[in-house]
Design a protein around this motif. Sequence first.
Motif, PDB file in Angstrom:
ATOM      1  N   TYR A  72       0.901  -1.232   0.105  1.00 46.28           N
ATOM      2  CA  TYR A  72      -0.115  -0.115  -0.088  1.00 46.28           C
ATOM      3  C   TYR A  72       0.863   1.265   0.067  1.00 46.28           C
ATOM      4  O   TYR A  72       1.724   1.564   0.894  1.00 46.28           O
ATOM      5  CB  TYR A  72      -0.920  -0.184   1.406  1.00 46.28           C
ATOM      6  CG  TYR A  72      -2.019  -0.943   1.217  1.00 46.28           C
ATOM      7  CD1 TYR A  72      -3.161  -0.735   0.554  1.00 46.28           C
ATOM      8  CD2 TYR A  72      -2.045  -2.304   2.016  1.00 46.28           C
ATOM      9  CE1 TYR A  72      -4.328  -1.525   0.680  1.00 46.28           C
ATOM     10  CE2 TYR A  72      -2.936  -3.000   1.829  1.00 46.28           C
ATOM     11  CZ  TYR A  72      -4.303  -2.653   1.186  1.00 46.28           C
ATOM     12  OH  TYR A  72      -5.182  -3.588   1.285  1.00 46.28           O
ATOM     13  N   GLN A  73       0.572   2.169  -1.007  1.00 45.11           N
ATOM     14  CA  GLN A  73       1.152   3.596  -0.931  1.00 45.11           C
ATOM     15  C   GLN A  73       0.466   4.444  -0.614  1.00 45.11           C
ATOM     16  O   GLN A  73       0.442   5.617  -0.092  1.00 45.11           O
ATOM     17  CB  GLN A  73       1.817   3.816  -2.390  1.00 45.11           C
ATOM     18  CG  GLN A  73       3.062   2.658  -2.811  1.00 45.11           C
ATOM     19  CD  GLN A  73       4.244   2.630  -1.649  1.00 45.11           C
ATOM     20  OE1 GLN A  73       4.697   3.817  -1.686  1.00 45.11           O
ATOM     21  NE2 GLN A  73       4.602   1.642  -1.225  1.00 45.11           N
ATOM     22  N   TRP A  74      -0.841   4.539  -0.964  1.00 39.38           N
ATOM     23  CA  TRP A  74      -1.798   5.549  -1.134  1.00 39.38           C
ATOM     24  C   TRP A  74      -3.322   4.719  -0.569  1.00 39.38           C
ATOM     25  O   TRP A  74      -3.568   3.807  -1.866  1.00 39.38           O
ATOM     26  CB  TRP A  74      -1.797   6.500  -1.959  1.00 39.38           C
ATOM     27  CG  TRP A  74      -2.454   7.844  -1.699  1.00 39.38           C
ATOM     28  CD1 TRP A  74      -2.644   8.272  -0.579  1.00 39.38           C
ATOM     29  CD2 TRP A  74      -2.592   8.936  -2.430  1.00 39.38           C
ATOM     30  NE1 TRP A  74      -3.225   9.638  -0.465  1.00 39.38           N
ATOM     31  CE2 TRP A  74      -3.010  10.037  -1.738  1.00 39.38           C
ATOM     32  CE3 TRP A  74      -2.209   9.026  -3.706  1.00 39.38           C
ATOM     33  CZ2 TRP A  74      -3.484  11.332  -2.313  1.00 39.38           C
ATOM     34  CZ3 TRP A  74      -2.563  10.359  -4.564  1.00 39.38           C
ATOM     35  CH2 TRP A  74      -2.987  11.513  -3.566  1.00 39.38           C
ATOM     36  N   LEU A  75      -4.172   5.238   0.145  1.00 42.17           N
ATOM     37  CA  LEU A  75      -5.700   4.461   0.183  1.00 42.17           C
ATOM     38  C   LEU A  75      -6.649   5.425   0.712  1.00 42.17           C
ATOM     39  O   LEU A  75      -6.110   6.340   1.559  1.00 42.17           O
ATOM     40  CB  LEU A  75      -5.733   3.146   0.614  1.00 42.17           C
ATOM     41  CG  LEU A  75      -5.345   3.177   2.243  1.00 42.17           C
ATOM     42  CD1 LEU A  75      -5.684   1.702   2.690  1.00 42.17           C
ATOM     43  CD2 LEU A  75      -3.761   3.294   2.506  1.00 42.17           C
ATOM     44  N   ASN A  76      -7.846   5.496   0.213  1.00 44.79           N
ATOM     45  CA  ASN A  76      -8.769   6.501   0.768  1.00 44.79           C
ATOM     46  C   ASN A  76      -9.522   5.761   1.863  1.00 44.79           C
ATOM     47  O   ASN A  76      -9.350   4.527   2.408  1.00 44.79           O
ATOM     48  CB  ASN A  76      -9.715   7.015  -0.265  1.00 44.79           C
ATOM     49  CG  ASN A  76     -10.454   6.014  -0.921  1.00 44.79           C
ATOM     50  OD1 ASN A  76     -10.430   4.840  -0.517  1.00 44.79           O
ATOM     51  ND2 ASN A  76     -11.465   6.257  -1.723  1.00 44.79           N
ATOM     52  N   ASP A  77     -10.521   6.520   2.384  1.00 46.71           N
ATOM     53  CA  ASP A  77     -11.268   6.449   3.590  1.00 46.71           C
ATOM     54  C   ASP A  77     -12.008   5.046   3.365  1.00 46.71           C
ATOM     55  O   ASP A  77     -12.390   4.176   4.390  1.00 46.71           O
ATOM     56  CB  ASP A  77     -12.112   7.320   4.102  1.00 46.71           C
ATOM     57  CG  ASP A  77     -11.223   8.642   4.537  1.00 46.71           C
ATOM     58  OD1 ASP A  77     -10.086   8.486   4.774  1.00 46.71           O
ATOM     59  OD2 ASP A  77     -11.793   9.802   4.886  1.00 46.71           O
ATOM     60  N   ILE A  78     -12.648   4.904   2.086  1.00 43.75           N
ATOM     61  CA  ILE A  78     -13.538   3.829   2.117  1.00 43.75           C
ATOM     62  C   ILE A  78     -12.922   2.591   2.055  1.00 43.75           C
ATOM     63  O   ILE A  78     -13.279   1.481   2.611  1.00 43.75           O
ATOM     64  CB  ILE A  78     -14.496   3.968   0.804  1.00 43.75           C
ATOM     65  CG1 ILE A  78     -15.392   5.205   0.731  1.00 43.75           C
ATOM     66  CG2 ILE A  78     -15.125   2.898   0.326  1.00 43.75           C
ATOM     67  CD1 ILE A  78     -16.428   5.521  -0.330  1.00 43.75           C
ATOM     68  N   THR A  79     -11.728   2.604   1.495  1.00 40.63           N
ATOM     69  CA  THR A  79     -10.691   1.696   1.260  1.00 40.63           C
ATOM     70  C   THR A  79     -10.510   0.840   2.837  1.00 40.63           C
ATOM     71  O   THR A  79     -10.561  -0.213   3.076  1.00 40.63           O
ATOM     72  CB  THR A  79      -9.568   1.690   0.537  1.00 40.63           C
ATOM     73  OG1 THR A  79      -9.746   2.114  -0.725  1.00 40.63           O
ATOM     74  CG2 THR A  79      -8.551   0.376   0.324  1.00 40.63           C
ATOM     75  N   CYS A  80     -10.177   1.930   3.670  1.00 43.10           N
ATOM     76  CA  CYS A  80      -9.826   1.377   5.057  1.00 43.10           C
ATOM     77  C   CYS A  80     -10.933   0.686   5.641  1.00 43.10           C
ATOM     78  O   CYS A  80     -10.957   0.046   6.464  1.00 43.10           O
ATOM     79  CB  CYS A  80      -9.201   2.802   5.850  1.00 43.10           C
ATOM     80  SG  CYS A  80      -7.667   3.407   5.000  1.00 43.10           S
ATOM     81  N   ASP A  81     -12.127   1.647   5.366  1.00 40.04           N
ATOM     82  CA  ASP A  81     -13.502   0.940   6.146  1.00 40.04           C
ATOM     83  C   ASP A  81     -13.551  -0.394   5.805  1.00 40.04           C
ATOM     84  O   ASP A  81     -14.147  -1.220   6.519  1.00 40.04           O
ATOM     85  CB  ASP A  81     -14.528   1.955   5.582  1.00 40.04           C
ATOM     86  CG  ASP A  81     -14.351   3.257   6.491  1.00 40.04           C
ATOM     87  OD1 ASP A  81     -13.813   3.553   7.559  1.00 40.04           O
ATOM     88  OD2 ASP A  81     -15.213   4.360   6.110  1.00 40.04           O
ATOM     89  N   MET A  82     -13.550  -0.732   4.246  1.00 40.43           N
ATOM     90  CA  MET A  82     -13.713  -1.916   3.952  1.00 40.43           C
ATOM     91  C   MET A  82     -12.716  -3.210   4.513  1.00 40.43           C
ATOM     92  O   MET A  82     -13.399  -4.230   5.094  1.00 40.43           O
ATOM     93  CB  MET A  82     -13.547  -2.033   2.258  1.00 40.43           C
ATOM     94  CG  MET A  82     -14.663  -1.148   1.453  1.00 40.43           C
ATOM     95  SD  MET A  82     -14.290  -1.506  -0.073  1.00 40.43           S
ATOM     96  CE  MET A  82     -14.169  -3.235  -0.405  1.00 40.43           C
TER      97      MET A  82
END
Length: 797
Positions: free
Chosen positions: A128-138
């Motif tokens: 992982y280099q970069w990810l947004n909030d929805i990805t983290c929630d999933m």
Amino acid sequence: MATATVSRQGIVTSWSEGARRLLGHPATEVVGGLVTDLLAVDPSDAAWAGLAGAEAWSGTAAVRHRDGRRLDLGVRAFPSLDGEGKASGFVMAFAPDPVGNGGYRGTLERSFTQAPVAMAMFDTELRYQWLNDITCDMIGTGKAQLRGRRYADTVPDDDAGRGFLRHLRQVAETGTPTRYDDIVAGRAWNIEMWPVKDPSGRVRGVGTASFDSSEQQWARQRLALLNEAGTSIGTTLDVVRTAQELTELVVPRLADFVSVDLLDSVLEGEEPTAELIDAAVVLRRVAHRSAVEGVPEAAVELGAVDTYPAYSPPARCLAAGRSLLSGLEDPDFVRWIEGDDVRTGNVRGAGVHSGMAVPLRARGITLGVAVFWRRLRPEPFRPDDLVLAEELAGRAAVCVDNARRYTREYTTALTLQRSLLPRGLPGQAAVEAAFRYLPAGSRADAGGDWFDLIPLSGTRVALVVGDVVGHGVRAAATMGSLRTAVRTLADVDLPPDELLTHLDDLVTHLAPDDATTARDEQDTDGISATCLYAVYDPVSRRCTFASAGHPPPSVLHPDGTVVTVSLSPGPPLGVGGLPFEATELELPEGSLIALYTDGLLEARGRDIDVGLARLRQTLACPSPSLEVTCDTLIDSLLPAAPALRPGAPAHIPRPADDVALLVARTRALHTDQVATWGLPPDPEIVADARLQASRQLQAWGLEEAAFVTELVVSELVTNAIRYGAVPIQLRLIRDRTLICEVSDGNSAAPHLRRARTFDEGGRGLLLVSQLTQGWGTRQTTGGKTIWAEQLLPTSHS
């Protein structure tokens, strides 16, 4: 240009003037310290992972100004190589955000973070280099815990995780973007992956975007289900089968258990009430299906009747005329469930938690109800599930109503057909007979097959089978007309070939009268039928056959040999203009004749010659009675189909076409039952004829019949001598009745007439008709025969 050099350990070793002007920190405060001390955020959130390698790296960073302000800078790092080509440090260049702090780059990062789709960036090592909030929630993990970690270490080792990893690796290795669909945690996802390349075209990472397409996927599944319903529901005109097709379609795709209950009037083809049902309702279970083998949820057996109280979901939906959702939160649902031990066990033990009751209504009338349950899926039914269920139930209801209407018409046609067929065989001495009639098991309408056994004069008998082309009321009515016509022509005692000629003329004349009906029914076919007519004479033991396009009969001889009679078949009835030929055979006493319609031979996928061979083989098997012979033929030649209705036996043969079967074992009248005299054309011989007849009656012990017999002989012989031609013959036959026959060479038939008061003649046939049970005339090849039949005395009957 703001630059600095950093050792592999992250220690600042030099600091340019441009760096001081950009960040406000003099070299004395920075050199010797850790570069991460300059960050305005948690160091773990910075994009410094690339410094661990030996290649150039670029990214963004939130850096703290000396006055405390946060600056979003673009950062590029270039490795400083030693003599062995290894990175001994890095030269770093800092550039301010083009729009200023919080401008373009900040907006871009916030757009990425707040995007309504799950987005992530991976390096070529799939970290992982970069990810947004929805990805983290999933995933259920924060950015700080995910950044820099390999994807495979952060998700379960299941099909979805392995599939995502496989596609990631494929894009990283090939540099080719990809797109695929997957189901994760009960939701549908459309996943896009693309390579991130540097200016030289080298893959530096993989970008991903996952779109939640659950609603679109559900819509596609709904359309597919509705489309499939159009082809899979209503494939037959059978009410029960149509209900079964609804259950087969929706389990398990929409529900885990489905039941269909109908009003008894629907099953009987009657018109149900058009009014809504507003009280407890009695319904019959015609179909149910479960996602679990064995249908453990069924509280009502197939074919059984259940009474639904007024507060139950099925009765409520019928009373309201609309569908309803119900579940454990519905007190009426709970009350209904608790009233039945099986239903209670399903809710408490099997986990049934959500239901839908949908009325089956078509053309303004109520037919029954379909009930859908969920127990294996955790999510309850939603309103859009109810809409889909209504669509499917509506289609099924129309098909059920079509089948109901067809059942009514089929029953009417079948009743008409059976009323036109003989309910039993008349008593006669020529043959011992048995029959079978089976309507088509496919319920393709009542057909036009028929059979008959007609006693004729002289103890002869006519055997008839026929088949009107087509099905329905029209075919049944035509069959009735032809059967009546055959009996009428048989009473005239026409030879078989002449009878078929007259019958063909009748069909030809019936066709124009039927043309209007045919046009009204959009049916351009005229009347067409086949017929086999045979006459057996037990005195001569000869049988004469004539066929109008009908399958030939088979004969079992007393020695066990079976032959198919070789006929000269004429055209089917209704063609017109072509002759029919008769075939005559001498049959030993005890021969078995089998007449049938083509439905017995032409089973689906079987050639007619194969059917004939099987028929001969079956006939050759010994049988204790003709009834057993009929059953054996039916069982051997017709396939047994599974029962379509609950409780119907599965072993009953269900032919694709109607089947009529008539078997007859021949008898013979021996010489001690027949007396024959040739007579000269001399009026004086009449007295001698009376004397010969009286002596024969005495020999038979029938002295009581002598008076009437002598009178009949006198009248008939006198008429033959006076109006007939040679040769003249007198014959007496003793069987169940006493028959007197006088034959002569003149084909002109006599008829009754009313004699005037002073006429000397004209009363002979009137006396014969009054003193005997019946009289008549028949044409022969050499002239005619006049016969009279009288009952035997009581002591001989």
